[in-house]
Design an enzyme around this catalytic site. Sequence first.
Site, mmCIF file in Angstrom:
data_model
loop_
_atom_site.group_PDB
_atom_site.id
_atom_site.type_symbol
_atom_site.label_atom_id
_atom_site.label_comp_id
_atom_site.label_asym_id
_atom_site.label_seq_id
_atom_site.Cartn_x
_atom_site.Cartn_y
_atom_site.Cartn_z
ATOM 1 N N ASN A 211 0.852 -1.190 0.000
ATOM 2 C CA ASN A 211 0.000 0.000 0.000
ATOM 3 C C ASN A 211 0.892 1.246 0.000
ATOM 4 O OD1 ASN A 211 -1.449 2.263 1.120
ATOM 5 N ND2 ASN A 211 -3.096 0.853 1.662
ATOM 6 N N ASP B 158 -1.162 -3.951 9.798
ATOM 7 C CA ASP B 158 -2.510 -4.257 9.341
ATOM 8 C C ASP B 158 -3.412 -3.244 10.027
ATOM 9 O OD1 ASP B 158 -3.802 -6.163 7.519
ATOM 10 O OD2 ASP B 158 -5.121 -6.498 9.232
HETATM 11 P P1 ITT Z 1 -0.832 -4.193 2.844
HETATM 12 O O1 ITT Z 1 -1.602 -5.355 3.476
HETATM 13 O O2 ITT Z 1 -0.038 -4.614 1.651
HETATM 14 O O3 ITT Z 1 -0.051 -3.393 3.836
HETATM 15 P P2 ITT Z 1 -3.520 -3.132 2.413
HETATM 16 O O4 ITT Z 1 -4.024 -1.878 1.757
HETATM 17 O O5 ITT Z 1 -4.131 -4.432 1.989
HETATM 18 O O6 ITT Z 1 -1.928 -3.143 2.244
HETATM 19 P P3 ITT Z 1 -4.581 -3.614 5.073
HETATM 20 O O7 ITT Z 1 -4.819 -5.066 4.768
HETATM 21 O O8 ITT Z 1 -3.968 -3.254 6.389
HETATM 22 O O9 ITT Z 1 -3.658 -2.933 3.975
HETATM 23 O O10 ITT Z 1 -5.966 -2.857 4.890
HETATM 24 C C1 ITT Z 1 -6.198 -1.627 5.453
HETATM 25 C C2 ITT Z 1 -7.358 -0.928 4.758
HETATM 26 O O11 ITT Z 1 -7.677 0.226 5.519
HETATM 27 C C3 ITT Z 1 -6.978 -0.449 3.356
HETATM 28 O O12 ITT Z 1 -8.146 -0.363 2.557
HETATM 29 C C4 ITT Z 1 -6.408 0.935 3.629
HETATM 30 O O13 ITT Z 1 -6.503 1.808 2.526
HETATM 31 C C5 ITT Z 1 -7.272 1.387 4.812
HETATM 32 N N1 ITT Z 1 -6.441 2.221 5.687
HETATM 33 C C6 ITT Z 1 -5.454 1.808 6.512
HETATM 34 N N2 ITT Z 1 -4.856 2.848 7.097
HETATM 35 C C7 ITT Z 1 -5.469 3.943 6.617
HETATM 36 C C8 ITT Z 1 -5.275 5.312 6.811
HETATM 37 O O14 ITT Z 1 -4.301 5.776 7.577
HETATM 38 N N3 ITT Z 1 -6.082 6.157 6.173
HETATM 39 C C9 ITT Z 1 -7.059 5.701 5.373
HETATM 40 N N4 ITT Z 1 -7.292 4.428 5.095
HETATM 41 C C10 ITT Z 1 -6.504 3.538 5.719
#
Ligand code: ITT
Length: 207
Positions: free
Chosen positions: A16, A73
């Site tokens: 991400n 996560d």
């Molecule tokens: P990785 O697992 O590869 O790190 P991912 O996007 O799949 O990337 P997650 O499984 O942790 O990450 O999912 C977190 C979700 O919540 C994802 O849709 C993010 O965009 C959102 N999210 C997490 N932190 C955020 C933030 O600081 N601001 C806005 N959205 C966030």
Amino acid sequence: MAPPSTPTPLVIASGNAGKIREFAALLAALPLEIQPQPEGMEVEETGTTLAANARLKAEAVARATGCWTLADDSGLAVEALKGAPGVQSARYADSDAERIGRLLRELAAANRARGAEGLPPERGARFTAALAVADPTGRIRLEVEGHCPGLILEEPRGGGGFGYDPVFLVPELGLSFAEMDKATKGRIGHRGRAFALLEPKLRALLG
Ligand code: ITT
């Protein structure tokens, strides 16, 4: 005079780009060489909690790279939706715009149902970031969680950040995450708060 020590490599186990940008800023002052995870690598998130999924990602990427690894996560828990999307935040829909669209539709429906029962609207929510650090053998050495309470806006506001940032309001500042500068989100956001707990332990372990 002692020779300057070589910085320790630390892999950020994330695909991400928004998270990676935030970690690069948070980690800038540490004597670390930040590296991306191997291209194309995806770890299946089979855990039932954010902490379990952070551990899975840190372990798998550390084993694949043989380096110290930091994983995150994170998720958004909305009170009127009984904590959804929560651990499913990334899998709630296919793109950031669709995830926000679904969230606003479901929250509007939940608040209509509350209204029909004579209850006031409920827009409370909380972001959580679970961080895990694995050593080069894949053993988990550090775990922390950070939280940030807020409210879900009726419409997106602001052009910064990523993910659900445009609909997450921090009432004390009157700003959505997407309207804040990076330093402000880094200070009060869930990831920044988790990192503040992690930093001294990471320095002690790797310093
Ligand atoms: P990785 O697992 O590869 O790190 P991912 O996007 O799949 O990337 P997650 O499984 O942790 O990450 O999912 C977190 C979700 O919540 C994802 O849709 C993010 O965009 C959102 N999210 C997490 N932190 C955020 C933030 O600081 N601001 C806005 N959205 C966030």
